[in-house]
Design a protein around this motif. Sequence first.
Motif, PDB file in Angstrom:
ATOM      1  N   GLU A  97     -13.570  -9.777  -7.132  1.00  0.00           N
ATOM      2  CA  GLU A  97     -14.152  -8.439  -6.954  1.00  0.00           C
ATOM      3  C   GLU A  97     -15.067  -8.079  -8.121  1.00  0.00           C
ATOM      4  O   GLU A  97     -16.035  -7.346  -7.951  1.00  0.00           O
ATOM      5  CB  GLU A  97     -13.032  -7.406  -6.823  1.00  0.00           C
ATOM      6  N   LYS A 118     -13.505  -3.966   6.618  1.00  0.00           N
ATOM      7  CA  LYS A 118     -14.809  -3.507   6.136  1.00  0.00           C
ATOM      8  C   LYS A 118     -15.481  -4.658   5.381  1.00  0.00           C
ATOM      9  O   LYS A 118     -14.802  -5.417   4.685  1.00  0.00           O
ATOM     10  CB  LYS A 118     -14.645  -2.295   5.213  1.00  0.00           C
ATOM     11  N   SER A 128       0.808  -1.214   0.000  1.00  0.00           N
ATOM     12  CA  SER A 128       0.000   0.000   0.000  1.00  0.00           C
ATOM     13  C   SER A 128       0.844   1.269   0.000  1.00  0.00           C
ATOM     14  O   SER A 128       0.339   2.356  -0.170  1.00  0.00           O
ATOM     15  CB  SER A 128      -0.932   0.004   1.219  1.00  0.00           C
ATOM     16  N   GLU A 164     -16.655  -9.658   1.227  1.00  0.00           N
ATOM     17  CA  GLU A 164     -18.063  -9.728   0.822  1.00  0.00           C
ATOM     18  C   GLU A 164     -18.602 -11.091   1.228  1.00  0.00           C
ATOM     19  O   GLU A 164     -18.175 -12.129   0.711  1.00  0.00           O
ATOM     20  CB  GLU A 164     -18.237  -9.520  -0.680  1.00  0.00           C
ATOM     21  N   THR A 195     -19.648  -0.198  -0.414  1.00  0.00           N
ATOM     22  CA  THR A 195     -18.876   0.020  -1.645  1.00  0.00           C
ATOM     23  C   THR A 195     -17.393  -0.331  -1.483  1.00  0.00           C
ATOM     24  O   THR A 195     -16.852  -1.109  -2.261  1.00  0.00           O
ATOM     25  CB  THR A 195     -19.011   1.477  -2.111  1.00  0.00           C
ATOM     26  N   LYS A 196     -16.737   0.201  -0.458  1.00  0.00           N
ATOM     27  CA  LYS A 196     -15.297  -0.016  -0.286  1.00  0.00           C
ATOM     28  C   LYS A 196     -15.060  -1.098   0.774  1.00  0.00           C
ATOM     29  O   LYS A 196     -14.471  -0.835   1.820  1.00  0.00           O
ATOM     30  CB  LYS A 196     -14.601   1.287   0.098  1.00  0.00           C
ATOM     31  N   PHE A 197     -15.508  -2.311   0.462  1.00  0.00           N
ATOM     32  CA  PHE A 197     -15.424  -3.394   1.439  1.00  0.00           C
ATOM     33  C   PHE A 197     -14.209  -4.285   1.151  1.00  0.00           C
ATOM     34  O   PHE A 197     -13.750  -4.393   0.017  1.00  0.00           O
ATOM     35  CB  PHE A 197     -16.705  -4.239   1.396  1.00  0.00           C
ATOM     36  N   ASP A 198     -13.705  -4.909   2.206  1.00  0.00           N
ATOM     37  CA  ASP A 198     -12.622  -5.879   2.076  1.00  0.00           C
ATOM     38  C   ASP A 198     -13.180  -7.293   1.922  1.00  0.00           C
ATOM     39  O   ASP A 198     -12.636  -8.103   1.175  1.00  0.00           O
ATOM     40  CB  ASP A 198     -11.707  -5.834   3.308  1.00  0.00           C
ATOM     41  N   ASP A 228     -19.614  -1.576   5.075  1.00  0.00           N
ATOM     42  CA  ASP A 228     -19.375  -0.613   3.996  1.00  0.00           C
ATOM     43  C   ASP A 228     -19.872  -1.244   2.704  1.00  0.00           C
ATOM     44  O   ASP A 228     -19.372  -2.291   2.285  1.00  0.00           O
ATOM     45  CB  ASP A 228     -17.886  -0.270   3.898  1.00  0.00           C
TER      46      ASP A 228
END
Length: 509
Positions: free
Chosen positions: A282, A221, A209, A264, A259-262, A257
């Motif tokens: 994704e 998230k 990152s 699902e 939309t910006k999830f880690d 979250d």
Amino acid sequence: KKERKKERKKERKKITDCECPDTMGSSSSSSSSSSTENDATTGDIITVTIGATVPTGFEHTAAEEIKEKIGVDARISKDRGRVYFPITTDKLFQVHLLRSVDNLFVVVEEYDHYQFKESKEETLMELQQLASKLSWTNALEVWKLNRTLKKKKGYRKGGNGNKVKPTSEATDAAAADTEQQELLQGASAAESQTKAESTPDVDSSAQDSGEAAPPEAKLIKFRVTCNRAGDKHSFSSNEAARDFGGAVQEFFQWKADMTKFDVEVLLNIHNEEVIIGIALTEESLHRRNISHFGPTTLRSTLCYGMLRLCKPQVSDIILDPMCGTGAIPLEGAIEFNSSFYIAGDNYDMAVNRTVNNICHIQKRRAEKGSASGLPIDTVRWDLCNLPVRTSSVDIIITDMPFGKRMGSKKKNWDLYPSCLREMARVCRPGSGKAVLLTQDKKCFSKAISRMGGLWKKLLTVWVNVGGLHAGVYLLKRTGAVFGQTPEDVYESRGKVNTQGDEKDDKQLS
């Protein structure tokens, strides 16, 4: 109640510390992870069940590919469009190389005959309690490994990493082979990263990152997606996702979250069948070939299913007379690259889109170090008067106009018989095949009956194309010599208006 709360906190802490790469705190958590999984693992290898969504109607084709490439038997779900198969974590990278699947997920728990309560409140309460009873450990371990694979793959794509020179074999291979090399290297790196202690894990994720490792664990998230089918449920998909997601949030202390999830979390409900999973993709894997889209571009996964139906052989000449954006011949040139593909259309913009898509793939392959050439060519032609020698084509495969977005139902009554006759002329008698996709079933059946002396229908696969119920027809060219059957002198009731189709396409574009 207090004792149960304490037990749930301990279980939640154990799972979160062991499985989530961004929440790992010390090397002791790694040792506790290995101790809890001794019954399900051999060394560091875990066997899990992977679920895959596939184009509806091509479940058996996907099962054949999984058996061929991974060597395991796939189970077709009662819910059409899904298959399930077992895999070990050391072979996880192979699932991303499958060409017939759209989305992938790892199964947390599966219930074949889940007994739902009669009232909505009781059912939703039961779903909330279910979240804390599930064994999330192995699924989260696979999610972590898959996340590392995706990081390594993206890291190489960015060009900042050390690129490995391709061998001569890889230079002549298709783009899929280059992708396999990337995933293999990602798998070996992921394996070493999984065996390492937690501190290097945090450092490596921070390095990816570009930021310093935070002193506190990063908050995960998530979101819950519910896919429900069946009319005997007292609750809606949104209600199930809301209540189950709230219980997951309470159990793991993750942050919701949309939309910006880690992570699902998937809640798939089909009548009495309930499957809980964690997504591994994704976006759909069918988004791989096309960069210039048209009004009716086919999914690459559907194209692959059609190609497998006709079983291309070495040196086959394969023709797509209505190529549109070139989705079918492009998929064939990449995956079945021992055949030669000719893509054509009567509309200039469609031909230009095909050329642009081919150039995009060639550029991408050149950047990866693979041979950029593809066994494909593009031509502009009149479908009913192809500039191709008689009996010179082995396979014809195309997506015919449905008469909705392209053309019209009325024009199809003239177009279908004319194009089937011309296809019969260029196809080899006795051995030639055609795979044709259309939603205009009535018109196609009538055209086939008129062409009975030239084509024989072998198989029909019913598929879902953008919500439309369409058919993929596998035809075989009869041994009749073209020019000696009554079908050869068939005259359409009127000239096919190709100019009108061009105007329709221009308006849509």
